[in-house]
Design a protein around this motif. Structure first.
Motif, PDB file in Angstrom:
ATOM      1  N   LEU A 547     -29.351  -3.889   0.601  1.00 52.28           N
ATOM      2  CA  LEU A 547     -29.062  -2.487   1.183  1.00 52.28           C
ATOM      3  C   LEU A 547     -27.634  -2.163   1.610  1.00 52.28           C
ATOM      4  N   LEU A 548     -27.033  -1.353   0.858  1.00 55.87           N
ATOM      5  CA  LEU A 548     -25.942  -0.854   1.241  1.00 55.87           C
ATOM      6  C   LEU A 548     -25.503  -0.019   2.452  1.00 55.87           C
ATOM      7  N   GLY A 549     -26.670   0.517   2.812  1.00 55.23           N
ATOM      8  CA  GLY A 549     -26.394   1.525   3.967  1.00 55.23           C
ATOM      9  C   GLY A 549     -27.538   2.312   4.167  1.00 55.23           C
ATOM     10  N   HIS A 550     -27.401   3.378   5.221  1.00 47.86           N
ATOM     11  CA  HIS A 550     -28.276   4.379   5.433  1.00 47.86           C
ATOM     12  C   HIS A 550     -27.510   5.424   5.964  1.00 47.86           C
ATOM     13  N   CYS A 551     -28.730   6.502   6.204  1.00 50.06           N
ATOM     14  CA  CYS A 551     -28.447   7.827   6.494  1.00 50.06           C
ATOM     15  C   CYS A 551     -29.653   8.457   7.534  1.00 50.06           C
ATOM     16  N   ILE A 552     -28.971   8.937   8.791  1.00 48.31           N
ATOM     17  CA  ILE A 552     -30.177   9.418   9.321  1.00 48.31           C
ATOM     18  C   ILE A 552     -29.757  10.884   9.640  1.00 48.31           C
ATOM     19  N   ASP A 553     -30.969  11.740   9.206  1.00 43.67           N
ATOM     20  CA  ASP A 553     -30.706  13.272   9.473  1.00 43.67           C
ATOM     21  C   ASP A 553     -31.711  13.791  10.454  1.00 43.67           C
ATOM     22  N   GLY A 554     -31.301  14.424  11.367  1.00 49.26           N
ATOM     23  CA  GLY A 554     -32.187  15.111  12.290  1.00 49.26           C
ATOM     24  C   GLY A 554     -32.313  14.264  13.590  1.00 49.26           C
ATOM     25  N   GLU A 555     -33.404  14.513  14.401  1.00 48.45           N
ATOM     26  CA  GLU A 555     -33.689  14.097  15.614  1.00 48.45           C
ATOM     27  C   GLU A 555     -34.894  13.455  15.887  1.00 48.45           C
ATOM     28  N   ASP A 556     -35.184  13.036  17.062  1.00 47.87           N
ATOM     29  CA  ASP A 556     -36.747  12.382  17.256  1.00 47.87           C
ATOM     30  C   ASP A 556     -37.819  13.549  16.665  1.00 47.87           C
ATOM     31  N   SER A 557     -38.513  12.864  16.040  1.00 42.59           N
ATOM     32  CA  SER A 557     -39.929  13.573  15.681  1.00 42.59           C
ATOM     33  C   SER A 557     -39.588  14.531  14.340  1.00 42.59           C
ATOM     34  N   THR A 558     -38.586  14.640  13.934  1.00 41.06           N
ATOM     35  CA  THR A 558     -38.215  15.426  12.680  1.00 41.06           C
ATOM     36  C   THR A 558     -37.107  14.809  11.841  1.00 41.06           C
ATOM     37  N   ALA A 559     -37.016  13.550  12.128  1.00 41.93           N
ATOM     38  CA  ALA A 559     -35.879  12.721  11.354  1.00 41.93           C
ATOM     39  C   ALA A 559     -36.385  12.647   9.534  1.00 41.93           C
ATOM     40  N   ARG A 560     -35.265  12.359   8.925  1.00 36.85           N
ATOM     41  CA  ARG A 560     -35.473  11.799   7.608  1.00 36.85           C
ATOM     42  C   ARG A 560     -34.312  10.657   7.467  1.00 36.85           C
ATOM     43  N   VAL A 561     -34.762   9.679   6.921  1.00 32.42           N
ATOM     44  CA  VAL A 561     -33.856   8.466   6.798  1.00 32.42           C
ATOM     45  C   VAL A 561     -33.553   8.285   5.362  1.00 32.42           C
ATOM     46  N   TYR A 562     -32.409   7.996   4.808  1.00 33.67           N
ATOM     47  CA  TYR A 562     -31.932   7.837   3.499  1.00 33.67           C
ATOM     48  C   TYR A 562     -31.547   6.309   3.277  1.00 33.67           C
ATOM     49  N   LEU A 563     -32.189   5.439   2.629  1.00 36.68           N
ATOM     50  CA  LEU A 563     -31.718   4.206   2.330  1.00 36.68           C
ATOM     51  C   LEU A 563     -31.146   4.036   1.149  1.00 36.68           C
ATOM     52  N   VAL A 564     -29.881   3.419   1.037  1.00 33.76           N
ATOM     53  CA  VAL A 564     -28.913   3.270   0.227  1.00 33.76           C
ATOM     54  C   VAL A 564     -28.936   1.939  -0.421  1.00 33.76           C
ATOM     55  N   ASN A 565     -29.410   1.769  -1.626  1.00 36.31           N
ATOM     56  CA  ASN A 565     -29.529   0.378  -2.127  1.00 36.31           C
ATOM     57  C   ASN A 565     -28.680   0.183  -3.513  1.00 36.31           C
ATOM     58  N   GLU A 566     -28.448  -1.051  -3.734  1.00 36.15           N
ATOM     59  CA  GLU A 566     -27.748  -1.226  -5.073  1.00 36.15           C
ATOM     60  C   GLU A 566     -28.612  -0.691  -6.276  1.00 36.15           C
ATOM     61  N   PHE A 567     -28.177  -0.334  -7.316  1.00 39.89           N
ATOM     62  CA  PHE A 567     -28.884  -0.079  -8.563  1.00 39.89           C
ATOM     63  C   PHE A 567     -28.908  -1.261  -9.495  1.00 39.89           C
ATOM     64  N   VAL A 568     -30.038  -1.564  -9.823  1.00 38.45           N
ATOM     65  CA  VAL A 568     -30.389  -2.851 -10.690  1.00 38.45           C
ATOM     66  C   VAL A 568     -30.885  -2.173 -12.241  1.00 38.45           C
ATOM     67  N   PRO A 569     -30.047  -2.692 -13.114  1.00 34.67           N
ATOM     68  CA  PRO A 569     -29.890  -1.873 -14.254  1.00 34.67           C
ATOM     69  C   PRO A 569     -31.183  -2.094 -15.215  1.00 34.67           C
ATOM     70  N   SER A 570     -31.856  -3.050 -15.264  1.00 27.39           N
ATOM     71  CA  SER A 570     -32.603  -3.628 -16.458  1.00 27.39           C
ATOM     72  C   SER A 570     -33.990  -3.319 -16.036  1.00 27.39           C
ATOM     73  N   GLY A 571     -34.474  -2.414 -15.257  1.00 27.64           N
ATOM     74  CA  GLY A 571     -35.814  -2.233 -15.297  1.00 27.64           C
ATOM     75  C   GLY A 571     -36.821  -3.041 -14.396  1.00 27.64           C
ATOM     76  N   ASN A 572     -37.994  -2.878 -14.456  1.00 29.26           N
ATOM     77  CA  ASN A 572     -38.886  -3.722 -13.483  1.00 29.26           C
ATOM     78  C   ASN A 572     -39.559  -4.896 -14.302  1.00 29.26           C
ATOM     79  N   TYR A 573     -39.982  -5.889 -13.633  1.00 30.10           N
ATOM     80  CA  TYR A 573     -40.457  -7.030 -14.264  1.00 30.10           C
ATOM     81  C   TYR A 573     -42.031  -6.565 -15.051  1.00 30.10           C
ATOM     82  N   ARG A 574     -42.521  -5.664 -14.651  1.00 31.79           N
ATOM     83  CA  ARG A 574     -43.797  -5.242 -15.345  1.00 31.79           C
ATOM     84  C   ARG A 574     -43.566  -4.729 -16.734  1.00 31.79           C
ATOM     85  N   THR A 575     -42.512  -4.173 -16.904  1.00 31.63           N
ATOM     86  CA  THR A 575     -41.903  -3.463 -18.034  1.00 31.63           C
ATOM     87  C   THR A 575     -41.851  -4.761 -19.068  1.00 31.63           C
ATOM     88  N   HIS A 576     -41.151  -5.556 -18.620  1.00 37.57           N
ATOM     89  CA  HIS A 576     -40.879  -6.668 -19.501  1.00 37.57           C
ATOM     90  C   HIS A 576     -41.860  -7.531 -19.758  1.00 37.57           C
TER      91      HIS A 576
END
Length: 773
Positions: A547-576
């Motif tokens: 988890l590289l960081g986050h952003c909170i946009d808005g105030e109580d009761s109307t907030a939107r949170v953005y979680l910024v994560n590292e990008f993992v390039p080779s897909g998910n385990y189920r695909t493999h």
């Protein structure tokens, strides 16, 4: 400034820019680094050194490598490898993939290393290094931090290590070190952290440790240490003492007033809990479970101003608890179960009077209706002394193994390697079936914990910190930067949408690719949300998506949170695991390595932080693979955010509110069982997993059944013994009765043993092929 002055400034700046740099690394130091890369058999983390023609110190750091230079010398070297710890089986002179080859010489390696005389920080973690730690390690006289965790070092801790007078942190966790701890450790007058967890150390607690006044952390858990504990009140700076799972048999020691975390469970400590414990006003976490403690627990420990976690279970504590017992305002978990307590349960421990504290009190003789209590006569009699797990026959086996290992060391080193690894792993595999099952109900979401408890939660994750050296710091992102990264969240950047919001792929100004999860929170407290995001940011582990960081946009009761994560390039385990992509399908040994990585991550989430993180949305889609096929778990800890929303929604009057308030926690062990199952048979159709288990699970018991339902790739690339081990632990994970499921530590050890068996089988097969050619 005049025009002439400006011209002079420009000329001066240009002239300085063309002066040759004098801080470039010495050629001899570069040569040492390249020799170390060769000794370590060219680990992926050092791949950038291969064809680099410039200053090697200018190569950017990564989570797996940090190289720092000052002047023309190396001052910091951190390498994080991918060699699985605690899996080893030396068959004759052959070695499996998890260790460096038989040609590796630890003596030559350390000799080369000591030429970096300015080195202050040395981290060599999970690199497969094996052999005894040479005495010449003391030649690195500038060291301030030494971490050799998760390798295969055996033999004693060298006494010469006490000559590293500048050392501040010493971590040798997760090796096979044996023998007694050396004397003279008090020569390390600057030492703050001493961590030797999960080895085979024997003998007493060295008195010299109690004289290192600078110590803040002592971690010696999961060894074979025994005898009496000295008084530690002289360690005025000590904050963490972790001695879990040893054989100490003294009374509880006198402790320093500044202690924050005290972990003494699974020993043979006796006597009463003295009133001195009621004076530890900084104490947050106390665990003395599974000992032989007697008498009534002092009421003062329940009301300590900072206590949040209190485990007194599985002792022989007796007598009534005071009716006017007062519980501290931060107390979130109490376990007094399996003792000999009588009388009424004090009101502050009654679940009816507290919605912020989990209390476990079964197995006593308390006058409480509707609970599992013994008859009062059970608690009045002396009863049989409760034995600590691992004692009796099990202890005899362990002592015999340690003694045998010491004898073999004296005779020949290669014999030690063969005997120790194999006997340890087989002993561990058998031992897991006798370990007590630890109920993991002290989760964040299950506690109903307060914001203050989250804000002050103490993390005891030194090992995890070691594994994430070089990880980017968590930061707050402005919304405008995230909009730029995703072209204003254009539909072309949308990767998916689910119960945890929309997921976008973005590219930051630095060129770094990230994923951004957008969550709309209809009713929430921004203050509490920030506390929970701060908690989430501290969950860092090599097998967790960062988890590289986050952003909170808005105030109580109307907030939107953005979680910024590292990008993992080779897909998910189920695909493999899907036959739709045959070129990506993984063989059995690769699947085991991925499963072990995920199990380590979940075990860390359960036990490496306080409070633990449960309900981690475990499924094959949430296991991502990087470019080296290293597994990273995503969507972990999300319940800490959704729980806050659901609890607020539960205050409403609609049916959704009532439904949300009754939602049960998912069982991580159970869900991981389905991941194991998919690893065996391939992806299971959504919604048909339960039916599949009921109808097909019995088929695993026969060869014909296995051939019918097990993935052909698994059948072709696995040994029968390795497959049987995983099938067995899979059945236990998905057992209908939660109390019959294993702990995650059990799961991890069984997977490691299965990988060991498979590595030995693969090595034997290669040897046979070579002899026939």
């Amino acid at each position: 400034m005049g025009v002439s002055g400006f011209i002079v400034l420009v000329v001066l700046s240009w002239s300085l820019s063309v002066i040759p740099r004098t801080h470039q690394l010495q050629a001899s130091q570069t040569q040492v680094l390249l020799q170390l890369r060769k000794h370590l058999e060219y680990p992926p983390a050092l791949g950038a050194w291969g064809n680099y023609s410039g200053d090697i110190c200018s190569i950017p750091s990564s989570p797996h490598l940090t190289l720092t230079c000052e002047g023309n010398s190396v001052t910091e070297l951190k390498i994080m490898g991918d060699k699985t710890s605690k899996i080893v089986d030396f068959s004759g002179y052959g070695v499996p993939n998890q260790t460096l080859s038989g040609a590796f010489s630890v003596d030559t390696f350390v000799t080369t290393l000591t030429r970096l005389t300015s080195l202050r920080v040395l981290n060599l973690v999970s690199l497969g290094i094996w052999g005894p730690i040479p005495d010449k390690i003391h030649r690195l006289y500038s060291l301030e931090l030494l971490d050799l965790s998760s390798n295969y070092f055996f033999g004693p801790v060298p006494g010469q290590i006490s000559r590293l007078s500048r050392l501040q942190i010493l971590a040798l966790d997760g090796n096979f070190l044996n023998g007694t701890l050396p004397g003279g450790l008090d020569s390390l007058s600057n030492l703050t952290v001493l961590s030797l967890k999960n080895n085979r150390l024997v003998g007493p607690f060295p008195p010299s440790i109690s004289r290192i006044s600078t110590l803040t952390n002592i971690a010696l858990s999961k060894n074979e240490l025994s005898g009496k504990l000295p008084d530690l009140d002289g360690l005025a700076n000590l904050h963490v003492l972790d001695l879990i799972d040893n054989h100490f048999d003294s009374e509880l020691p006198i402790l320093p007033k500044g202690l924050i975390t005290l972990l003494l469970s699974r020993n043979s400590l006796s006597g009463s809990i003295s009133k001195q414990f009621g004076e530890l006003n900084q104490l947050q976490h106390l665990d003395v479970s599974f000992n032989l403690l007697t008498g009534a627990p002092p009421s003062e420990i329940f009301s300590l101003p900072n206590i949040s976690y209190l485990d007194l279970s599985s002792n022989m504590l007796s007598g009534p608890l005071p009716g006017n017992l007062h519980c501290g305002s931060k107390l979130g978990f109490v376990d007094i179960s399996n003792n000999k307590l009588v009388g009424l349960l004090p009101s502050c421990l009654s679940t009816a009077s507290s919605d912020k504290t989990v209390v476990k009190f079964g197995g006593n003789c308390l006058s409480v209706d509707g609970t599992s209590q013994h008859h009062e006569s059970y608690c009045k009699g002396n009863g049989a002394a409760r034995k600590k797990p691992f004692l009796g026959i099990e202890l005899g086996v362990r002592i015999a193994i340690v003694g045998g290992a010491a004898l073999v060391i004296t005779i020949f080193v290669l014999g030690l390697i063969c005997f120790c690894r194999r006997s340890h792993s087989k002993r561990t595999f058998v031992q897991q079936h006798h370990l007590p099952k630890i109920r993991q109900d002290n989760s964040l979401t299950g506690m109903g914990v307060s914001s203050e408890f989250l804000a002050n939660a103490r993390f005891i994750a030194e090992a995890a910190k070691v594994g994430t050296q070089g990880s980017p710091a968590h930061r707050l992102f402005p919304l405008e930067e995230l909009r730029d990264a995703t072209n204003y969240f254009h539909p072309s950047t949308l990767m998916g949408e689910g119960s945890t919001g929309k997921l976008y792929k973005g590219r930051l100004e630095s060129g770094t690719h990230v994923t951004i999860r957008s969550l709309a929170l209809k009713r929430c407290s921004i203050h509490n949300l920030r506390l929970r995001l701060d908690w989430l940011s501290k969950l860092q582990h090599p097998h967790l998506v960062g988890l590289l960081g986050h952003c909170i946009d808005g105030e109580d009761s109307t907030a939107r949170v953005y979680l910024v994560n590292e990008f993992v390039p080779s897909g998910n385990y189920r695909t493999h695991l899907s036959e739709s992509f045959p070129e990506k399908v993984l063989k059995w040994s690769d699947r085991l390595a991925i499963l072990i990585g995920v199990a380590k991550a979940v075990h860390f989430l359960h036990t490496g932080v306080i409070p633990g993180s449960f309900n981690n949305r475990l499924k094959t889609n949430n296991i991502l693979l990087d470019e080296h096929r290293i597994a990273k778990l995503s969507d972990y800890g999300m319940s800490i955010l959704t729980d806050e929303i659901e609890k607020l929604e539960a205050k409403g009057d609609g049916p959704k509110s009532r439904c949300s308030s009754k939602k049960n926690l998912e069982d991580d062990v159970y869900n991981f069982g389905f991941i194991l199952l998919e690893s065996l048979v391939g992806p299971i159709v959504t919604g048909k997993g339960e039916a599949f288990l009921l109808n097909e699970m019995a088929s695993f018991g026969s060869q014909d059944g296995r051939r019918r339902i097990v993935d052909p790739i698994v059948l072709m690339t696995s040994s029968q013994e390795s497959l049987t081990i995983v099938i067995s632990i899979t059945k236990k994970c998905i057992h209908p009765d939660p109390s019959s499921r294993p702990s995650f530590e059990d799961v991890l050890w069984n997977l490691q043993y299965a990988a060991q068996v498979q590595a030995a089988a693969d090595a034997e097969q290669r040897s046979d092929a070579t002899s026939q050619s």
